[in-house]
Motif scaffolding. Structure first.
Motif, short mmCIF file in Angstrom:
data_model
loop_
_atom_site.label_atom_id
_atom_site.label_comp_id
_atom_site.label_asym_id
_atom_site.label_seq_id
_atom_site.Cartn_x
_atom_site.Cartn_y
_atom_site.Cartn_z
N GLN A 1 1.35 -1.38 -0.19
CA GLN A 1 -0.57 0.03 -0.33
C GLN A 1 0.48 1.06 0.16
N ALA A 2 0.99 2.59 -0.70
CA ALA A 2 0.88 3.24 -0.75
C ALA A 2 1.22 4.00 0.32
N GLN A 3 2.08 4.26 0.97
CA GLN A 3 3.20 5.70 2.21
C GLN A 3 2.56 6.67 1.76
N ASP A 4 1.85 7.62 3.23
CA ASP A 4 2.31 9.12 3.02
C ASP A 4 2.71 9.02 4.13
N ASN A 5 3.36 10.60 3.96
CA ASN A 5 4.46 10.82 4.88
C ASN A 5 4.74 12.57 4.46
N HIS A 6 3.82 13.00 6.02
CA HIS A 6 4.49 14.37 5.98
C HIS A 6 5.26 15.00 6.13
N GLN A 7 6.44 14.85 5.82
CA GLN A 7 8.10 15.13 6.08
C GLN A 7 7.99 15.87 4.71
N GLY A 8 7.39 16.38 4.18
CA GLY A 8 7.63 16.95 3.07
C GLY A 8 8.37 18.14 2.49
N GLY A 9 7.98 19.33 1.23
CA GLY A 9 8.82 19.81 0.78
C GLY A 9 8.38 21.29 2.62
N ASN A 10 6.34 20.99 2.59
CA ASN A 10 6.77 21.79 2.99
C ASN A 10 6.69 21.49 4.82
N ASN A 11 7.62 20.54 5.09
CA ASN A 11 8.32 20.61 6.31
C ASN A 11 9.25 21.18 6.12
N LEU A 12 10.15 21.01 4.88
CA LEU A 12 11.95 21.64 4.69
C LEU A 12 11.14 22.93 4.84
N VAL A 13 10.50 24.21 5.01
CA VAL A 13 10.28 25.35 4.69
C VAL A 13 9.89 25.65 5.81
N SER A 14 9.26 25.09 6.33
CA SER A 14 9.08 25.21 7.87
C SER A 14 10.27 25.19 8.80
N SER A 15 11.13 23.80 8.19
CA SER A 15 12.26 23.97 9.60
C SER A 15 13.26 25.59 9.17
N PHE A 16 12.77 26.01 8.32
CA PHE A 16 13.86 26.66 7.68
C PHE A 16 13.41 28.02 8.21
N MET A 17 12.09 28.13 8.30
CA MET A 17 11.34 28.93 9.03
C MET A 17 11.42 29.44 10.52
N ASN A 18 11.67 28.06 11.09
CA ASN A 18 11.94 27.87 12.33
C ASN A 18 13.45 28.91 12.56
N LEU A 19 14.40 28.27 11.45
CA LEU A 19 15.91 28.63 11.93
C LEU A 19 15.60 29.77 12.02
N ILE A 20 14.99 30.39 11.44
CA ILE A 20 14.82 32.17 11.10
C ILE A 20 14.53 32.74 12.29
N SER A 21 13.15 32.07 13.54
CA SER A 21 13.04 32.61 14.58
C SER A 21 13.75 32.13 15.36
N ASP A 22 14.88 31.13 15.29
CA ASP A 22 15.88 31.11 15.73
C ASP A 22 16.72 32.28 16.29
N LEU A 23 17.09 32.75 14.93
CA LEU A 23 17.54 34.05 15.16
C LEU A 23 16.89 35.40 15.31
N LEU A 24 15.94 35.34 15.36
CA LEU A 24 15.23 37.07 15.27
C LEU A 24 13.93 37.10 16.36
N GLY A 25 13.38 35.83 16.51
CA GLY A 25 12.51 35.97 17.47
C GLY A 25 11.81 35.50 17.40
N ASN A 26 11.29 34.19 17.58
CA ASN A 26 9.89 33.79 17.43
C ASN A 26 8.25 35.15 17.60
N ASP A 27 8.12 35.79 18.92
CA ASP A 27 7.39 36.52 18.68
C ASP A 27 7.62 37.43 16.96
N VAL A 28 8.81 37.82 16.76
CA VAL A 28 9.23 38.62 15.70
C VAL A 28 9.07 37.74 14.48
#
Length: 451
Positions: A266-293
């Motif tokens: 059966q086909a497998q669906d995994n949510h670790q896709g491109g959206n997760n990659l972009v989210s990881s990048f934005m999390n890095l930006i949050s670490d750099l500039l602040g979560n609230d910002v």
């Protein structure tokens, strides 16, 4: 698929035989095959004539889509807009731009704006889809609206190219996600019917299967990102990893003697896709500039935030595994304004978290991030996905799998190739030319083959 046997009489010249064969083939098959792919974040279509297909399977047209950014990518966004009465207004970049204008004037509340129209995993007849404000509409109406728009766009393209082809001479192929069941495929068929595509002119093909058809028809002279690509021949067992946005679909195939594909599980669906990659990048930006910002930036300036994410995607396409340089990103002025709002006593300059002082710097409105730090974004995003595949390969039915086929929007990233090769050193990793269009091109080939 039609089969034909005929005898050429001795006094019939060669050119006449070729003409006769071409005439009979054209009378049996549609003159044009169009493939439509409605993705979660990007959509588009591709097509080729029967004449071009007979000469070169890979001669397939994919139109460009002018966008508000000034670029003309080969896919548009999967955004669809309906007015307050529920009538279709626009699709793609045009819908994005119109909705942005409505939002600025605060006139958007009564409109229906669907940003990710395939986000519902397995839609069925009667199911509902929510827009960005939580307002609901029948899923089939949204999906049919997207199909009708892409169909109409193709017919205009055909007219502009001076093709005199009747619509009855066109076959349509609609791609669907790997995990869609029979009820969802029926939903897709009915949506196409509402868009004016009759069932006898429609093929439904799953995205991984379409991508496989691309690889089965790659000429020997075409170069793949693989040490020894010889095509997917009868008996081949392989994995298709469709790295899309926001998810990754994984299927396991075996090529049958007649050219069709057999699912090994059966086909497998995994949510670790491109959206997760972009989210990881934005999390890095949050670490750099602040979560609230960053939280305020994402909420108040959605389109600027999207531009920053798109900038990340573009730069990562060019980033090689051996890269040691800093990667520069332009910081939107709106983000600087948010920083000033949270830090009213400071000048309009970016202040980075002290933890990253050796790995990131700021020059004016440019943010420079060390390549090694960005590489961790890839590792965190995709390592779990392929570790899961590694576990599945231990099942007895998976014996004999020697290759991994990487396709999808994010399969163009060299960093992703590195991650896969590290986890599967004993497998052949196949990345076809233009893997981000493998599904669309393969769907066209599929349509011609079974037409």
């Amino acid at each position: 698929m039609h089969f034909l046997t005929f005898k050429i009489v001795e006094d019939y010249d060669c050119f006449g035989a070729i003409y006769l064969f071409s005439y009979i083939i054209s009378s049996m098959s549609s003159l044009v095959v169009v493939a439509i792919n409605i993705g979660t974040t990007h959509s588009g279509y591709a097509f080729s004539t029967r004449h071009d297909y007979m000469r070169d399977h890979q001669k397939i047209s994919i139109p460009a889509w002018p966008s508000y950014s000034g670029l003309c990518p080969p896919l548009t966004s999967s955004c669809i807009l309906f007015d307050a009465a529920g009538d279709f207004h626009s699709f793609g970049f045009e819908a994005e731009e119109k909705y942005a204008d409505l939002t600025l004037e605060n006139k958007h509340q009564d409109w229906y704006y669907f940003k990710m129209i395939c986000e519902k995993m397995e839609p069925t007849l009667g199911s509902l889809t929510e827009d960005d404000k939580g307002k609901k509409m029948e899923s089939i109406k949204v999906f049919a609206g997207a199909i009708l728009y892409l169909k109409s766009h193709f017919l205009k393209t055909l007219a502009q190219r001076m093709y005199a082809i009747d619509i009855s001479d066109i076959s349509w192929v609609l791609t669907v996600p790997a995990i869609w069941n029979d009820s969802s495929k029926l939903f897709a068929t009915e949506a196409a019917k509402e868009a004016g595509i009759s069932k006898d002119k429609l093929f439904i093909v799953r995205e991984p299967e379409a991508a496989s058809w691309t690889c089965m028809r790659i000429p020997n002279e075409e170069k793949c990102e693989s040490s020894s690509f010889e095509g997917l021949i009868s008996g081949s067992k392989y994995i298709v990893v469709n790295v899309g946005d926001p998810r990754t679909d994984i299927t396991f195939h075996e090529v049958q003697g007649d050219g069709t594909l057999k699912d090994l599980c059966q086909a497998q669906d995994n949510h670790q896709g491109g959206n997760n990659l972009v989210s990881s990048f934005m999390n890095l930006i949050s670490d750099l500039l602040g979560n609230d910002v960053i939280s305020a930036f994402n909420s108040e300036y959605k389109f600027d935030s999207q531009e920053l994410q798109n900038d990340f995607k573009i730069r990562m396409k060019a980033m090689k595994p051996d890269c040691v340089d800093n990667i520069t990103f332009r910081v939107p002025m709106s983000l600087i304004e948010i920083i000033c709002k949270f830090n009213p006593n400071k000048e309009k300059v970016l202040t980075l978290d002290a933890r990253f002082k050796e790995q990131a710097t700021v020059i004016g409105n440019k943010l420079r991030i060390n390549a090694e730090l960005l590489k961790t974004v890839f590792d965190k995003s995709y390592e779990r996905t392929f570790r899961d595949v590694h576990q599945l390969l231990r099942h007895p039915s998976m014996r004999g799998i020697t290759s991994i086929l990487l396709v999808g929007e994010f399969a163009v990233y060299p960093m992703l190739h590195k991650v896969v090769k590290q986890i599967f050193p004993d497998k052949r990793v196949i990345v076809p030319p233009n893997p981000d269009f493998a599904v669309l091109k393969g769907a066209v080939i599929y349509g011609h083959f079974f037409n």
